[in-house]
Design a protein around this motif. Structure first.
Motif, mmCIF file in Angstrom:
data_model
loop_
_atom_site.group_PDB
_atom_site.id
_atom_site.type_symbol
_atom_site.label_atom_id
_atom_site.label_comp_id
_atom_site.label_asym_id
_atom_site.label_seq_id
_atom_site.Cartn_x
_atom_site.Cartn_y
_atom_site.Cartn_z
ATOM 1 N N SER A 167 2.549 11.363 -10.377
ATOM 2 C CA SER A 167 1.580 12.425 -10.670
ATOM 3 C C SER A 167 2.238 13.796 -10.607
ATOM 4 O O SER A 167 2.024 14.651 -11.485
ATOM 5 C CB SER A 167 0.412 12.354 -9.680
ATOM 6 O OG SER A 167 -0.249 11.104 -9.765
ATOM 7 N N VAL A 188 2.551 6.439 -6.980
ATOM 8 C CA VAL A 188 1.522 7.160 -7.743
ATOM 9 C C VAL A 188 1.635 8.662 -7.505
ATOM 10 O O VAL A 188 1.525 9.474 -8.441
ATOM 11 C CB VAL A 188 0.120 6.650 -7.357
ATOM 12 C CG1 VAL A 188 -0.963 7.532 -7.960
ATOM 13 C CG2 VAL A 188 -0.068 5.208 -7.817
ATOM 14 N N ALA A 189 1.880 9.052 -6.246
ATOM 15 C CA ALA A 189 2.003 10.481 -5.928
ATOM 16 C C ALA A 189 3.211 11.098 -6.627
ATOM 17 O O ALA A 189 3.119 12.184 -7.218
ATOM 18 C CB ALA A 189 2.108 10.668 -4.417
ATOM 19 N N GLY A 234 0.791 -1.225 0.000
ATOM 20 C CA GLY A 234 0.000 0.000 0.000
ATOM 21 C C GLY A 234 0.818 1.267 0.000
ATOM 22 O O GLY A 234 0.635 2.140 -0.857
ATOM 23 N N LEU A 235 1.752 1.406 0.943
ATOM 24 C CA LEU A 235 2.526 2.645 1.055
ATOM 25 C C LEU A 235 3.410 2.844 -0.168
ATOM 26 O O LEU A 235 3.494 3.954 -0.706
ATOM 27 C CB LEU A 235 3.370 2.610 2.330
ATOM 28 C CG LEU A 235 4.242 3.840 2.584
ATOM 29 C CD1 LEU A 235 3.389 5.098 2.672
ATOM 30 C CD2 LEU A 235 5.068 3.660 3.852
ATOM 31 N N HIS A 236 4.075 1.797 -0.610
ATOM 32 C CA HIS A 236 4.957 1.896 -1.777
ATOM 33 C C HIS A 236 4.163 2.306 -3.015
ATOM 34 O O HIS A 236 4.607 3.154 -3.801
ATOM 35 C CB HIS A 236 5.645 0.551 -2.001
ATOM 36 C CG HIS A 236 6.679 0.566 -3.080
ATOM 37 N ND1 HIS A 236 7.752 1.432 -3.085
ATOM 38 C CD2 HIS A 236 6.800 -0.179 -4.216
ATOM 39 C CE1 HIS A 236 8.498 1.216 -4.158
ATOM 40 N NE2 HIS A 236 7.937 0.254 -4.866
ATOM 41 N N ARG A 237 3.001 1.719 -3.182
ATOM 42 C CA ARG A 237 2.162 2.054 -4.338
ATOM 43 C C ARG A 237 1.685 3.508 -4.270
ATOM 44 O O ARG A 237 1.738 4.244 -5.267
ATOM 45 C CB ARG A 237 0.963 1.109 -4.401
ATOM 46 C CG ARG A 237 -0.002 1.396 -5.547
ATOM 47 C CD ARG A 237 -1.246 0.538 -5.403
ATOM 48 N NE ARG A 237 -0.942 -0.861 -5.591
ATOM 49 C CZ ARG A 237 -1.037 -1.490 -6.760
ATOM 50 N NH1 ARG A 237 -1.448 -0.830 -7.828
ATOM 51 N NH2 ARG A 237 -0.750 -2.765 -6.861
ATOM 52 N N LYS A 238 1.225 3.935 -3.103
ATOM 53 C CA LYS A 238 0.708 5.301 -2.966
ATOM 54 C C LYS A 238 1.804 6.339 -3.192
ATOM 55 O O LYS A 238 1.584 7.358 -3.863
ATOM 56 C CB LYS A 238 0.089 5.476 -1.583
ATOM 57 C CG LYS A 238 -1.198 4.679 -1.384
ATOM 58 C CD LYS A 238 -1.689 4.769 0.050
ATOM 59 C CE LYS A 238 -2.923 3.898 0.257
ATOM 60 N NZ LYS A 238 -3.367 3.889 1.679
ATOM 61 N N LEU A 239 2.981 6.086 -2.637
ATOM 62 C CA LEU A 239 4.093 7.015 -2.846
ATOM 63 C C LEU A 239 4.488 7.065 -4.321
ATOM 64 O O LEU A 239 4.798 8.132 -4.861
ATOM 65 C CB LEU A 239 5.294 6.595 -1.997
ATOM 66 C CG LEU A 239 5.180 6.816 -0.484
ATOM 67 C CD1 LEU A 239 6.381 6.211 0.229
ATOM 68 C CD2 LEU A 239 5.075 8.299 -0.161
ATOM 69 N N ASN A 264 10.408 6.908 -1.531
ATOM 70 C CA ASN A 264 9.843 5.681 -2.091
ATOM 71 C C ASN A 264 10.922 4.704 -2.540
ATOM 72 O O ASN A 264 10.693 3.489 -2.570
ATOM 73 C CB ASN A 264 8.918 6.006 -3.261
ATOM 74 C CG ASN A 264 7.883 4.922 -3.472
ATOM 75 O OD1 ASN A 264 7.497 4.226 -2.535
ATOM 76 N ND2 ASN A 264 7.427 4.767 -4.700
#
Length: 362
Positions: free
Chosen positions: A254, A250-251, A243-248, A295
């Motif tokens: 972006s 994507v952020a 979760g954290l790796h994916r969210k970082l 990340n």
């Protein structure tokens, strides 16, 4: 059947009529306080998602116990202790036997009987062993190559087995790690430093801008490829979520995309909105750099490389970059203070000259 790692072996009896599987797994402990386990992953030959039977010495009685565990994604990230829970596979029975008291090198047999899904004769087998058990919670196993390759896909009727991890998955992970470390973790910080310090050198002229843009675009291009590989790896690993790796990730992607698009809407230096664009550009750029570097470190943890030469090499490269940044920042402040002092002396000299002229006229 002798398994390829950890001096382990397995024997089984499969009853196709009622889809019942009886398994006898043999392994060995690597410490008196350690554990040995094996399990079945209904999706793929990997640890995450495995329904395991783990044997260890009971901390209260000292007897050998065998308990069922579910290895969800949080186990690999070590967010929470691994707790025993009933298996959602139809576990008919389980037991264990040790050749002697649990000690380093002592053999153990773990038996389990399962009710499988009808008409399925292939299972994904996972096995491993660790050094410690905290209470009734087995801790992480060693991360040597042999320990990370303790998986096999077995055809229960023919006995054919495919062992280890798929090569393409390992190659993709390595490519993903290298591309993202170089791009988000190194090139983008270099590009930011290029803009901050080269523009202060008057002899460089507008070259600093082209160097800054070239480095950032190269970093974003490589980062985009690394990001796409990460998305592909996610689609190849159902049930696995970092979760954290994916969210970082994507952020960071972006923000990097916003920075690239911002070049198309860059106002002229005389435009009234130029100062607002610069503030936006600086804020988004530095945020992207920070997220990217953080990340990269998160990625090392996800891949089990928290203590590795790869991480050490990246830390040395990043430390070198930080050292250069500090040196340039100190030099910039020295130049700034020198110019401020010279400007102050020049103004004082001009004021003194005017005072002398005024006194002479009187």
């Amino acid at each position: 059947m002798t398994l390829p790692t950890q001096v382990a072996s397995i024997a089984w009896t499969f009853h196709p009529r009622n889809a019942t599987l009886e398994v006898a797994f043999s392994g060995s402990f690597i410490s008196p306080t350690g554990w040995v386990g094996w399990g079945i992953n209904p999706i793929s030959a990997e640890m995450t998602g495995t329904r395991a039977l783990i044997a260890f010495s009971d901390p209260n009685s000292g007897r050998l116990v065998v308990l069922p565990y579910f290895l969800d994604p949080t186990v690999k990230l070590q967010r929470t202790p691994l707790l025993s829970r009933p298996s959602d596979l139809h576990l008919l029975s389980s037991s264990g036997a040790a050749s002697a008291a649990v000690r380093e090198g002592s053999a153990v047999q773990i038996y389990g009987a399962f009710k499988l899904v009808p008409n399925r004769t292939r299972i994904h087998l996972v096995w491993n062993r660790g050094l410690y058990v905290q209470g009734y919670s087995p801790t992480i196993h060693p991360t040597a190559a042999a320990d990370l390759a303790s998986t096999a896909t077995i055809d229960l009727t023919s006995g054919a087995a495919t062992t280890g991890r798929p090569k393409y998955s390992s190659t993709l992970k390595s490519t993903h790690a290298v591309l993202n470390s170089v791009s988000w973790g190194f090139l983008l910080p270099v590009g930011a430093l290029t803009a901050r310090y080269l523009r202060q050198i008057q002899s460089v002229g507008p070259t600093w801008f082209y160097a800054h843009a070239a480095v950032q675009l190269a970093g974003f291009a490589l980062g985009t490829v690394g990001f796409a590989i990460g998305i592909r790896l996610g689609s190849m690993s159902p049930g696995v979520a970092y979760g954290l790796h994916r969210k970082l990730g994507v952020a960071a992607f972006s923000l990097g995309a916003l920075q690239t698009l911002a070049l198309m809407f860059r106002p002229r230096t005389t435009h009234k909105f130029r100062k607002y664009w610069k503030s936006y550009h600086h804020f988004v750029g530095y945020a992207c750099v920070v997220l990217g570097v953080v990340n990269v470190f998160q990625g090392f943890e996800v891949m089990g490389l928290g203590v590795s030469y790869s991480k050490l090499a990246y830390c040395l490269a990043l430390a070198t970059l930080v050292g250069i940044c500090i040196s340039l920042e100190v030099n910039s402040w020295v130049i700034f203070c020198r110019k401020a002092k010279e400007e102050k002396m020049r103004k004082e000299a001009m004021a003194g000259t005017r005072f002398d002229k005024g006194s002479g006229s009187n």
